[in-house]
Design a protein around this motif. Structure first.
Motif, PDB file in Angstrom:
ATOM      1  N   GLU A 122       0.851  -1.194   0.000  1.00  0.00           N
ATOM      2  CA  GLU A 122       0.000   0.000   0.000  1.00  0.00           C
ATOM      3  C   GLU A 122       0.880   1.235   0.000  1.00  0.00           C
ATOM      4  OE1 GLU A 122      -2.658   2.084   3.357  1.00  0.00           O
ATOM      5  OE2 GLU A 122      -3.328   0.077   2.783  1.00  0.00           O
ATOM      6  N   VAL A 123       0.607   2.152  -0.926  1.00  0.00           N
ATOM      7  CA  VAL A 123       1.381   3.391  -1.027  1.00  0.00           C
ATOM      8  C   VAL A 123       0.410   4.562  -1.123  1.00  0.00           C
ATOM      9  CG1 VAL A 123       3.097   4.664  -2.341  1.00  0.00           C
ATOM     10  CG2 VAL A 123       3.226   2.183  -2.244  1.00  0.00           C
ATOM     11  N   LEU A 124       0.610   5.566  -0.269  1.00  0.00           N
ATOM     12  CA  LEU A 124      -0.208   6.776  -0.292  1.00  0.00           C
ATOM     13  C   LEU A 124       0.736   7.969  -0.229  1.00  0.00           C
ATOM     14  CD1 LEU A 124      -2.806   8.482   0.013  1.00  0.00           C
ATOM     15  CD2 LEU A 124      -2.664   8.065   2.466  1.00  0.00           C
ATOM     16  N   GLY A 125       0.751   8.796  -1.283  1.00  0.00           N
ATOM     17  CA  GLY A 125       1.596   9.985  -1.331  1.00  0.00           C
ATOM     18  C   GLY A 125       0.764  11.214  -1.621  1.00  0.00           C
ATOM     19  N   VAL A 126       0.866  12.213  -0.763  1.00  0.00           N
ATOM     20  CA  VAL A 126       0.116  13.453  -0.947  1.00  0.00           C
ATOM     21  C   VAL A 126       1.106  14.616  -0.876  1.00  0.00           C
ATOM     22  CG1 VAL A 126      -1.693  14.950  -0.050  1.00  0.00           C
ATOM     23  CG2 VAL A 126      -1.965  12.472   0.085  1.00  0.00           C
ATOM     24  N   GLY A 127       1.073  15.459  -1.900  1.00  0.00           N
ATOM     25  CA  GLY A 127       1.902  16.658  -1.917  1.00  0.00           C
ATOM     26  C   GLY A 127       1.013  17.872  -2.123  1.00  0.00           C
ATOM     27  N   GLY A 128       1.142  18.851  -1.255  1.00  0.00           N
ATOM     28  CA  GLY A 128       0.368  20.079  -1.386  1.00  0.00           C
ATOM     29  C   GLY A 128       1.320  21.265  -1.429  1.00  0.00           C
ATOM     30  N   GLY A 129       1.213  22.106  -2.456  1.00  0.00           N
ATOM     31  CA  GLY A 129       2.099  23.263  -2.571  1.00  0.00           C
ATOM     32  C   GLY A 129       1.368  24.447  -3.183  1.00  0.00           C
ATOM     33  N   LEU A 130       1.670  25.611  -2.686  1.00  0.00           N
ATOM     34  CA  LEU A 130       1.010  26.820  -3.198  1.00  0.00           C
ATOM     35  C   LEU A 130       1.382  27.047  -4.671  1.00  0.00           C
ATOM     36  CD1 LEU A 130      -0.794  29.207  -2.560  1.00  0.00           C
ATOM     37  CD2 LEU A 130       1.256  30.464  -1.850  1.00  0.00           C
ATOM     38  N   LEU A 131       2.673  26.869  -5.024  1.00  0.00           N
ATOM     39  CA  LEU A 131       3.111  27.077  -6.407  1.00  0.00           C
ATOM     40  C   LEU A 131       3.171  25.767  -7.207  1.00  0.00           C
ATOM     41  CD1 LEU A 131       5.970  29.692  -5.897  1.00  0.00           C
ATOM     42  CD2 LEU A 131       3.600  30.092  -6.586  1.00  0.00           C
ATOM     43  N   ALA A 132       3.705  24.703  -6.603  1.00  0.00           N
ATOM     44  CA  ALA A 132       3.845  23.436  -7.335  1.00  0.00           C
ATOM     45  C   ALA A 132       3.869  22.281  -6.347  1.00  0.00           C
ATOM     46  CB  ALA A 132       5.122  23.441  -8.168  1.00  0.00           C
ATOM     47  N   SER A 133       3.343  21.146  -6.791  1.00  0.00           N
ATOM     48  CA  SER A 133       3.388  19.946  -5.954  1.00  0.00           C
ATOM     49  C   SER A 133       3.380  18.710  -6.835  1.00  0.00           C
ATOM     50  CB  SER A 133       2.193  19.902  -4.996  1.00  0.00           C
ATOM     51  OG  SER A 133       1.003  19.675  -5.734  1.00  0.00           O
ATOM     52  N   GLY A 134       3.828  17.610  -6.253  1.00  0.00           N
ATOM     53  CA  GLY A 134       3.825  16.361  -7.003  1.00  0.00           C
ATOM     54  C   GLY A 134       4.016  15.167  -6.084  1.00  0.00           C
ATOM     55  N   ALA A 135       3.562  13.995  -6.548  1.00  0.00           N
ATOM     56  CA  ALA A 135       3.734  12.747  -5.809  1.00  0.00           C
ATOM     57  C   ALA A 135       3.973  11.640  -6.828  1.00  0.00           C
ATOM     58  CB  ALA A 135       2.499  12.440  -4.972  1.00  0.00           C
ATOM     59  N   LEU A 136       4.955  10.797  -6.571  1.00  0.00           N
ATOM     60  CA  LEU A 136       5.275   9.682  -7.444  1.00  0.00           C
ATOM     61  C   LEU A 136       5.436   8.439  -6.585  1.00  0.00           C
ATOM     62  CD1 LEU A 136       5.982   8.625 -10.263  1.00  0.00           C
ATOM     63  CD2 LEU A 136       8.362   9.259  -9.803  1.00  0.00           C
ATOM     64  N   ASN A 137       4.709   7.351  -6.926  1.00  0.00           N
ATOM     65  CA  ASN A 137       4.706   6.139  -6.119  1.00  0.00           C
ATOM     66  C   ASN A 137       5.073   4.923  -6.962  1.00  0.00           C
ATOM     67  OD1 ASN A 137       3.660   7.658  -4.006  1.00  0.00           O
ATOM     68  ND2 ASN A 137       1.560   7.194  -4.560  1.00  0.00           N
ATOM     69  N   PHE A 138       5.681   3.932  -6.302  1.00  0.00           N
ATOM     70  CA  PHE A 138       5.981   2.650  -6.934  1.00  0.00           C
ATOM     71  C   PHE A 138       5.692   1.549  -5.926  1.00  0.00           C
ATOM     72  CE2 PHE A 138       8.915  -0.869  -7.762  1.00  0.00           C
ATOM     73  CZ  PHE A 138       8.509  -1.201  -9.045  1.00  0.00           C
ATOM     74  N   ALA A 139       4.976   0.512  -6.351  1.00  0.00           N
ATOM     75  CA  ALA A 139       4.699  -0.640  -5.487  1.00  0.00           C
ATOM     76  C   ALA A 139       5.020  -1.913  -6.247  1.00  0.00           C
ATOM     77  CB  ALA A 139       3.234  -0.652  -5.041  1.00  0.00           C
ATOM     78  N   SER A 140       5.594  -2.896  -5.542  1.00  0.00           N
ATOM     79  CA  SER A 140       5.889  -4.180  -6.176  1.00  0.00           C
ATOM     80  C   SER A 140       5.589  -5.316  -5.214  1.00  0.00           C
ATOM     81  CB  SER A 140       7.342  -4.241  -6.639  1.00  0.00           C
ATOM     82  OG  SER A 140       8.221  -4.227  -5.531  1.00  0.00           O
TER      83      SER A 140
END
Length: 194
Positions: free
Chosen positions: A116-134
């Motif tokens: 299980e992978v949960l990624g949350v990114g919050g940014g006023l100008l820019a945000s991102g989340a990258l996940n990998f599960a195996s």
């Protein structure tokens, strides 16, 4: 029966730039085995009795990675990996005698794996989340083995006989990548199951 569980968290908060990376791995490599040496004599207690020879490997492997980052610019990257290797083996060597009304020889593997992978990114100008599960049932060099091995010159005197090798493998992946921003955001997930 064996279980392995990892639950990992990372939180980053900043008025400026936040970034985080999280790697979580869980592996179970346990094994069960029954080995009957050469020349053994196995007989049921009564004429209508049974002989059961059983090797049972039952495992639960789960891994969870959670990350939250917040700032002017934020990003998160995570990886979660669950694997189960090992074996469940019944070996009946050479020259054995088994007498019973009913004979059951069984090697069994029950493996439940969850990543299980949960990624949350919050940014006023820019945000991102990258996940990998195996999730892997065995590896290239170490396979998940479930087998019944019979040697030579064995005598099985039974009205009914069953020789079985059964593997029940369940793999579950849960993923969420969320990027929230007032200007630019991005997110992505990638999975691999073998």
């Amino acid at each position: 029966s064996a279980s392995a569980h990892i639950d990992s968290w990372a939180v980053a908060v900043s008025a400026g730039i936040t970034a985080g990376a999280l790697i979580a791995e869980a592996e179970n490599n346990s094994g069960t085995a029954v080995e009957i040496d050469q020349g053994a004599q196995l007989t049921s207690d009564s004429e209508s009795g049974s002989v059961t020879i059983l090797s049972n490997k039952a495992n639960t492997v789960s891994v969870a990675a959670h990350q939250v980052s917040d700032g002017l610019v934020s990003g998160s990257g995570m990886s979660a990996s669950a694997s189960d290797t090992g074996s469940s083996v019944v070996t009946i060597g050479n020259g054995n005698t088994v007498k019973a009304d009913t004979l059951n020889v069984r090697a069994q593997t029950t493996s439940e794996m969850t990543a299980e992978v949960l990624g949350v990114g919050g940014g006023l100008l820019a945000s991102g989340a990258l996940n990998f599960a195996s999730i892997h049932s065995g590896t290239e060099g170490t396979h998940l083995r479930t087998e019944v091995i019979l040697g030579q010159d064995n005598t099985f005197a039974a009205r009914e006989a069953a020789f079985e090798a059964e593997a029940n493998v369940t793999q579950t992946m849960k993923m969420l990548a969320l990027g929230i921003s007032g200007v630019v955001s991005g997110s992505g997930n990638n999975t691999d199951s073998q």
